[in-house]
Design an enzyme around this catalytic site. Structure first.
Site, PDB file in Angstrom:
ATOM      1  N   HIS A   1      31.904  -1.167 -14.580  1.00 34.42           N
ATOM      2  CA  HIS A   1      30.714  -2.193 -14.634  1.00 34.42           C
ATOM      3  C   HIS A   1      30.514  -2.692 -13.035  1.00 34.42           C
ATOM      4  O   HIS A   1      29.234  -2.773 -12.863  1.00 34.42           O
ATOM      5  CB  HIS A   1      31.254  -3.567 -15.329  1.00 34.42           C
ATOM      6  CG  HIS A   1      30.019  -4.590 -15.611  1.00 34.42           C
ATOM      7  ND1 HIS A   1      29.287  -4.610 -16.435  1.00 34.42           N
ATOM      8  CD2 HIS A   1      29.927  -5.584 -14.523  1.00 34.42           C
ATOM      9  CE1 HIS A   1      28.533  -5.642 -16.572  1.00 34.42           C
ATOM     10  NE2 HIS A   1      28.721  -6.372 -15.201  1.00 34.42           N
TER      11      HIS A   1
ATOM     12  N   HIS B   1      23.900  -6.638 -21.064  1.00 41.43           N
ATOM     13  CA  HIS B   1      25.069  -7.844 -21.674  1.00 41.43           C
ATOM     14  C   HIS B   1      25.158  -7.402 -23.171  1.00 41.43           C
ATOM     15  O   HIS B   1      25.142  -7.881 -23.936  1.00 41.43           O
ATOM     16  CB  HIS B   1      24.499  -9.106 -21.447  1.00 41.43           C
ATOM     17  CG  HIS B   1      25.671  -9.929 -20.943  1.00 41.43           C
ATOM     18  ND1 HIS B   1      26.061 -11.187 -21.164  1.00 41.43           N
ATOM     19  CD2 HIS B   1      26.378  -9.565 -19.897  1.00 41.43           C
ATOM     20  CE1 HIS B   1      26.987 -11.447 -20.753  1.00 41.43           C
ATOM     21  NE2 HIS B   1      27.113 -10.656 -19.727  1.00 41.43           N
TER      22      HIS B   1
END
Length: 963
Positions: A230, A300
């Site tokens: 990430h 998300h």
């Protein structure tokens, strides 16, 4: 004293929340419910009199016109066919209403309130079994990751504690790596949710072996956050051995896929209006002589799968902070959102263990984005929603924000000696392991194991922080800023001090509640926090600005010249890492990628004489149908700059291609924002999917009157597990599609994001999402008064199809009606497309275009129908005039999804000028508008193949998501 207050609608007032819950219950197939009542519950603790509480209820908690309240009502019991369910947040989960309610009580001049807790109470009337009631509660009313419930007398309330923060007792924890075997290293990574592979764990072991000690838990977690997929994007930045099996097999070694494709486009184009690319939290381009604009789109996905409202809520909240943390801070002026969900009518019996139903996910995600964007006062102006069974366990939630800043505030620099200042919200246990959790596959156990990664947002806190940061920016009170996103303080401070060094005292970090360890404080991803680098001589003035606006700001450390990250807790050292190892020590491994061309069955479809039913079905498909019920929940006009909104037309319900917003109200200039996404083409070839997505985003810019003169694009890759060669092979091929199309159109990439490991694993069986690319485009428009909308304007005007239609139905919705994919994916001749776009843009600038709509999903037929019913005009269309290459069939012409095509409305008086402007380009005069309500299409043989009332077409288009 402890007061419990219940607020409900007065008798005779429509209970919208209760009615909505009843409707949702029906979606589960449970039909025994007669009505549902909703009650908002507050529990207030403090030294307050009954007179104080009465005033709080009258002046703060209720609307006297339509609501009533009761103070300390007697407990209610469940009765036959009447069930009471109360839902409250779990201990430690941030209640976003608490702070604003306490502030409201203080503003009333009432002191003594110490804490506020909220709950939702539902009274359900109807004949229900225990099993049905359990389904309603667990699948609809609450999420056990963040809430708890109890039927009956409302005894769920835990006595709120006074908000007294005490430091956690110090106990240093070290992790034994020195004697760990390879198997033990992997087990440590798995159990600790580090999501690091063996090579990475061994590199960490070797580093600390050189230091002749074991790491602390804080050091190990810091490395895991920084090295996570990430945060570090190690797949895109690492080495890949890529084998492509199409006509012949080719293998090559790629050293940095991002550098070799996406960033290479921007470098080769070298546009002077690109101010800052791939360096900051968002990409920056020039707007005018005074301002620059920046744009960022984030994902998300994993949090939204577990807790849809909280995941999407903090997703949009997080991306809003990206422009706030770009340069010295930008003011957000628009939001975008794009979602991919499972099918809303997906059978509950087929739902994978541990997953939420797609309809619940969708409603929660939409509500989360609405809640944050609307409360922040930022218009949500552009987006898309797509559906497929393979998104059931792993939805995609893309959120984007554009901001504007003075040109002299576009760059930042952290200096040794500057103080580390954390501003905004307090730190809690929410969001622990968010970055690492997002770097692995979801499983049927994720809802339990990774529950700490779920966060709850507080948009009011972020709005206050934003306004205060802009004040401090304009007073030149800090030298650098970034947001606390993935990895929390560990990433924010670690990145700001990467080239210098930093010392942080973790016990100085403001906490939401006691009990956090030093490690949890460091990696928590609690929302609404930013980190500033502030010169010592300006710190008093900086803190005063935040104090005056009731926004917390705290000095927690200092940026140094030690080249080390040094953390202390109560003067005890808990972390000492070399910045070079932290940011450059990630070992590069070679991943294997293999792309093999997949051949699909070509469907055998007979062309029906009457294609009206086919058009009606296409308009009713979830991907194509109206998204009005979602769009209406967003405020797309706040700030007053919206020129072309997401809905246009006679009834203001037609689907706009792109949106136009003026960030500076007294300027003629505006910003156009659009997107391109179509995962179905990736089933055939990710290369052409990428090209098609870029083409779609850019033709939407052209459709509203824009040009390619100053257009920038962003890439967002959502893919499966890149450790699997077939998944990574598709990702590589998609990236090369981005390179070729971006370079050909002359559109630089300025920012982007990848979200990988989007797979759902249930008991060892893994299901990957379709590899999905979102292209977001942003363009500067010199004169917003020349904006064009998509709906038909006036009877008698001519209808043109600009662009060539080919027999390209692979991945189309027409084929999908028959359950087929096909192979003839839409391709792109980028040189011809650019010439066409430029010519059409010039024609529009000369005022020769009344309306324009791009052809995308559903093809020409859908585009024509949308223009007609949005403008409430009839239309006669002749397919014999369509520029077409392929087998001569009416259905192929109508439903092919070829790229680079537009339906254009032109006044008769401008016919010759328009055709002259497009000389040498493919176009055809295919019809005209009339005042009747009939939509008629005449086939190649001259016979009518579609005849429909535009109102019936519109109703078919509006009905599917009209919940």
């Amino acid at each position: 004293m402890l007061y419990k207050i219940e607020v409900r609608d007065k008798p005779g007032i429509f209970d919208a929340v209760g009615a909505g819950v009843k409707s949702d219950i029906l979606d589960f197939g449970i039909k025994g419910v007669r009505y549902v009542s909703f009650i908002q519950v507050y529990t207030i603790e403090g030294e307050l009199t009954v007179e104080d509480i009465t005033r709080i209820c009258d002046e703060l908690l209720t609307d006297k016109i339509c609501q009533c309240y009761s103070i300390n009502p007697p407990p209610e019991k469940n009765k036959k066919d009447r069930f009471i369910v109360e839902i409250a947040y779990n201990p430690g989960v941030m209640d976003p209403v608490e702070e604003s309610t306490l502030k409201g009580i203080s503003d009333l001049g009432i002191s003594g309130a110490e804490s506020v807790k909220t709950a939702k109470k539902y009274i359900i009337q109807g004949r229900l079994t225990e099993s049905q009631l359990k389904t309603i509660c667990e699948k609809l009313l609450y999420n056990k990751l963040i809430q708890h419930m109890e039927k009956g007398d409302g005894s769920i309330f835990l006595k709120p504690s006074v908000r007294k923060i005490e430091p956690s007792p110090f106990s240093l924890i070290t992790v034994d790596l020195s004697g760990a075997s390879d198997k033990e290293l992997l087990e440590l990574s798995r159990k600790g949710q580090l999501f690091l592979n063996l090579t990475e764990m061994k590199a960490i072991k070797d580093y600390f072996k050189g230091l002749k000690r074991n790491p602390t838990d804080c050091e190990l977690e810091t490395i895991a956050q920084t090295w996570s997929e990430h945060c570090s994007h190690k797949t895109f930045r690492g080495k890949i051995e890529y084998t492509e099996k199409i006509s012949k097999t080719k293998t090559k070694l790629i050293d940095g896929l991002l550098k070799a494709t996406i960033m290479k486009v921007t470098k080769e184009l070298n546009k002077p209006w690109c101010v800052s690319v791939f360096k900051d939290n968002a990409g920056i381009i020039r707007f005018d002589d005074l301002y620059n604009i920046c744009f960022k789109v984030e994902t998300h996905n994993h949090p939204s799968a577990l807790e849809p409202f909280g995941g999407a809520n903090t997703g949009i909240g997080g991306v809003i902070r990206d422009p706030m943390g770009t340069g010295l801070g930008a003011k957000p002026f628009l939001n975008t959102d794009v979602f991919c969900f499972g099918l809303p009518d997906y059978p509950f019996s087929k739902l994978p263990a541990g997953t939420l139903h797609p309809k619940r996910v969708m409603k929660g995600v939409v509500s989360g984005v609405r809640d944050y964007g609307n409360k922040m006062g930022i218009p949500t102006v552009n987006g898309a929603i797509l559906f497929h069974e393979k998104f059931t366990g792993n939805p995609l939630v893309y959120c984007g924000t554009a901001g504007i800043m003075p040109r002299d505030k576009s760059f930042k620099k952290t200096n040794a000696g500057d103080l580390v200042v954390v501003v905004g919200g307090r730190t809690g246990r929410d969001g622990i392991h968010g970055a690492t959790f997002s770097s692995g596959e979801l499983t049927h156990e994720s809802e339990t194991i990774s529950s700490g990664a779920v966060q709850i947002g507080n948009p009011i806190q972020e709005k206050k922080m934003l306004d205060t940061i802009i004040q401090a920016r304009d007073k030149n009170l800090y030298s650098a800023i970034t947001d606390c996103g993935a990895g929390g303080l560990s990433s924010a401070v670690g990145e700001m001090g990467a080239g210098l060094g930093a010392r942080v005292d973790l016990d100085k970090v403001p906490l939401k509640y006691n009990g956090l360890s030093y490690m949890e404080t460091w990696i928590s991803e609690s929302q609404e926090r930013m980190v500033l680098s502030a010169p010592k001589e300006k710190i008093d003035e900086l803190l005063k600005v935040f104090e005056d606006e009731n926004v917390e700001a705290t000095v927690i450390g200092e940026f140094t010249d030690t080249k080390k990250l040094q953390l202390y807790y109560q003067d005890n050292p808990v972390c000492s890492l070399d910045m070079d190892f932290l940011h450059n020590g990630l070992p590069k491994i070679v991943k294997e990628a293999v792309y093999s061309q997949v051949k699909h069955r070509e469907p055998k479809i007979n062309c029906a004489k009457d294609l009206t039913p086919v058009l009606t079905k296409l308009l009713s498909r979830y991907d194509i149908c109206s998204k009005e019920t979602v769009i209406r929940r967003y405020d797309h006009e706040v700030q007053g700059g919206s020129v072309i909104k997401p809905l246009v037309g006679v009834a203001n319900d037609g689907p706009s291609d792109a949106s136009i917003v003026k960030p500076v109200l007294n300027s003629s200039k505006a910003v156009i924002v659009s997107n391109g996404i179509n995962f179905r083409y990736g089933f055939i070839d990710p290369y052409w999917m990428a090209a098609s997505c870029i083409d779609e985003a850019l033709r939407q810019i052209i459709s509203v009157g824009g040009s390619l003169k100053e257009v920038a694009i962003l890439d967002n890759f959502c893919w499966g597990n890149p450790d699997k060669p077939d998944r990574l092979g598709g990702l590589v091929r998609c990236s090369y599609g981005c390179y070729d199309a971006g370079l050909g159109f002359g559109t630089p990439f300025i920012s982007g994001k990848d979200s990988l490991y989007n797979e759902y694993s249930e008991h060892g069986k893994s299901m990957a999402i379709p590899g999905t690319l979102l292209i977001s485009a942003i363009a500067v428009m010199d004169d917003a008064s020349k904006a064009i909308s998509m709906y038909a304007k006036e009877a008698g005007n001519l209808i043109y199809l600009v662009g060539s239609t080919h027999q390209e139905l692979g991945g189309s919705h027409y084929y999908d009606l028959s359950g087929a994919i096909g192979n003839g994916v839409p391709k792109l001749n980028v040189k011809k497309a650019k010439l066409l776009f430029d010519a059409l843009s010039r024609a529009a600038a000369k005022g020769l275009v009344r309306s324009m709509h791009d052809c995308s999903e559903g093809g020409l037929a859908v585009a024509l129908a949308e223009m007609a019913f949005s403008g409430s005009l009839g239309m006669d269309v002749f397919l014999s005039s369509v520029p077409y290459v392929g087998e001569k069939r009416d259905d192929f012409i109508l439903f092919s999804e070829s790229n680079s095509r537009f339906v254009v409305e032109v006044e008769k008086k401008n016919k010759e000028k328009f055709e002259r402007a497009l000389k040498g380009k493919p176009f055809g005069l295919i019809g005209c508008l009339n005042n009747k309500k009939d939509f008629k299409v005449y086939g190649l043989g001259g016979k009518m193949c579609i005849k429909a009332d535009i109102n019936k077409l519109k109703e078919a288009w509006r009905a599917p998501l009209k919940w």
